[in-house]
Design an enzyme around this catalytic site. Sequence first.
Site: not given
Length: 744
Positions: A91-92
């Site tokens: 996600e990051d």
Amino acid sequence: MVDTVIASEGISETSPKNLQELLDRIRGFYGQGDLSLIEKAYEFSQKAHEGQIRRSGEPYFMHPVGVAGILADLRLDLDTIATGLLHDTVEDTDVTLDDIEKNFSKSVRELVDGVTKISQMKFKNTHEKQGENIRKMIVAMGKDVRVILVKLADRLHNMRTLNHMPYNKQLRIATETLDIYAPLASRLGISSVKVELEDLSFRYSKPEMFYHLVQKVAKKKKERERYIDEVKNQLASELDKRSKLKYEIQGRPKHLWSIYRKMERRNIDYEQVYDVLAFRIVVDNVPECYEVLGHVHSLWKPIPGRFKDYIAMPKVNNYQSLHTTVMGPNAERIEIQIRTQEMHLVAERGIAAHWIYKEGNQSTANGSLDKFHWLRDLVSHHQNAGSSGEFLENVKSELFESEIYVFTPTGEVKEFPEGATPIDFAYSIHTDVGNHCSGARINGRLVPLKTRMKSGDRIEIMTNDNQSPSKDWLKNCVTSKAKSKIRWHVKNEERKRALVMGEQMLEKDFRKAGYSLAKFEKSSKLNEVLRKLGANDLDDLYVRVGYGKIVAKDILIEYAPEYKESVEKPAVEENDENFLQKVYRSALNKKRKSKSIISVDGMDDVLVRFAKCCNPIPGDPIVGFISRGRGITVHRSDCERVFAMDDQREIEVAWTVDKVPEGVERTARVRVVSHDIPGLLGKMTETFATLNINIHNAQIRTTKDKKAICIFDISVRDTEQLSIAMSHLQKIQGVLGVTRVTQI
Ligand code: MN
């Protein structure tokens, strides 16, 4: 739900500071096994998050390490702990799921994928029914329960570090945690996580009340500690006196959230909450639990109605213990829980305990099988788990598969049965939205209305005033609301069309018989005719004609006495027609019971029969003809008879099914020419048998030139099945030719 619990233990409140500390924690229960997976995940994640800083000023990487530490404290398997380290990389950072699979394994990929998907969901309102739906959605999305365990550890670590967030974010996250994650931990039986999540949420969502209670509890700390020692001493001397019992006594205040809830429920102050203290006695086996209970009750007077035997009757989340409240020293009420070591482990770690058993104590692994029936009771969907392997499969994927949870454009969560489509969704919003639903977007992408929705999808419906439900929609929705609304609408539309068609048919038939429909409509006898035929009004009459339930002749007999005389003359042709009418009526009655497989001009409530001359089966191109008194006859488009028919009576017909449904028979005739060899017939019938095709009739004859001609009448579902059968027959050695006989 574990409603009264003593504050958490077993999970360290501090995060591992480095790889070595994390490995040490795992070694604590994992022994000397290979931990290279953890080392690799640690380095991989550290590199991926390099340069990222948390709001607290710490390197971001400390968050995944903290999550992995919690998972290690829960003694989960290595894949799960590795997922804790990797859970935010996709996600990051630039890392993709493919990278995860390439560097680790497919199972780690799936775990990371599950956590990422849950992290991407945004909830608007998390209270009550919504909260319940969201919890189910998370479990449905998670598939593998370990995904949810990672998510819970993630939330726990975020809650521990929430003080760096701005106030409004703290409030939102704390509320969400109370509404969703703490109940989820409770459902999964992980009281250690539940308790910490609740107290942390309490601190941020109602800070004044929280610190008020903290002070109250702290004030009486000395006094309380003395009291706890007093209880422990009295208990110990009683237990030591009576037997050679091995036991462990713990005593502490209940966690703040549960005290606050009690104050709120009973509308009382802290001072009035007398059973603030809870004691726990842990022994080796179940008989000892009851033995200890006897000692406790002989020492202090039990409060009636407060004894609960959760050993004989475990809670749905598998929690087991004996609970009793007694009048302790100084006539103070104290709650005492009595349980075995194993029960304690399950109470603290819930579902996570399953993996502990797997890694640690092999002998209890099988015993734990039955204990986790609650996981399946958690959902209304029951599955029989035969072996422990099967059980794990159930845990992984079958949890909420009978239900899906999707988002509305405003972020609300709605529940649907599996297989539901945007049509179901549209009708769940409003009947008008359903009826005018013209298209749908799932996660922003335009999709066909029949697309099945998946948990986590965001659904958007487009409407158009000119759109109306079609019959096809019925096949593409699953909720009863959508189905009944569509059916009602389609019926209404069909009725309108039947009305127009009925009027046209009557017009034609009246003219042929030398009468005028217009005159009939204005006739003084109209009402009498309607009454006799059981029609409510003229429209109703036309509808019935359109559906083939009344024919022109029925009307003319009532309307025109001279017509009645002419048809009552015993003419051969008319007798024939009467006979056909009888057949027609009985066929109509039969048809009402079974679903029509033919639709006429879009309607499927019309009497149809299949022409015997060409015997159409599903898949054949077809055409229909209106025949007086016999409804509609369906021919193959290429039937010779079709060319001799009156174009005026031609009407469009279509198959409503791809295959003949169960219980309906369509017969096809096949002609096989072969050499006259013994055993060949057997091979042919065997061919039909292996294809599950019934033979109704077979005729065999031989020719002078040593050939055999077999005619089979077989029951088939569609042209495809027929052609498969024919090609199988063709392959039999000795068969010269196989043809379908359409003109019988
Ligand atoms: Mn995270």
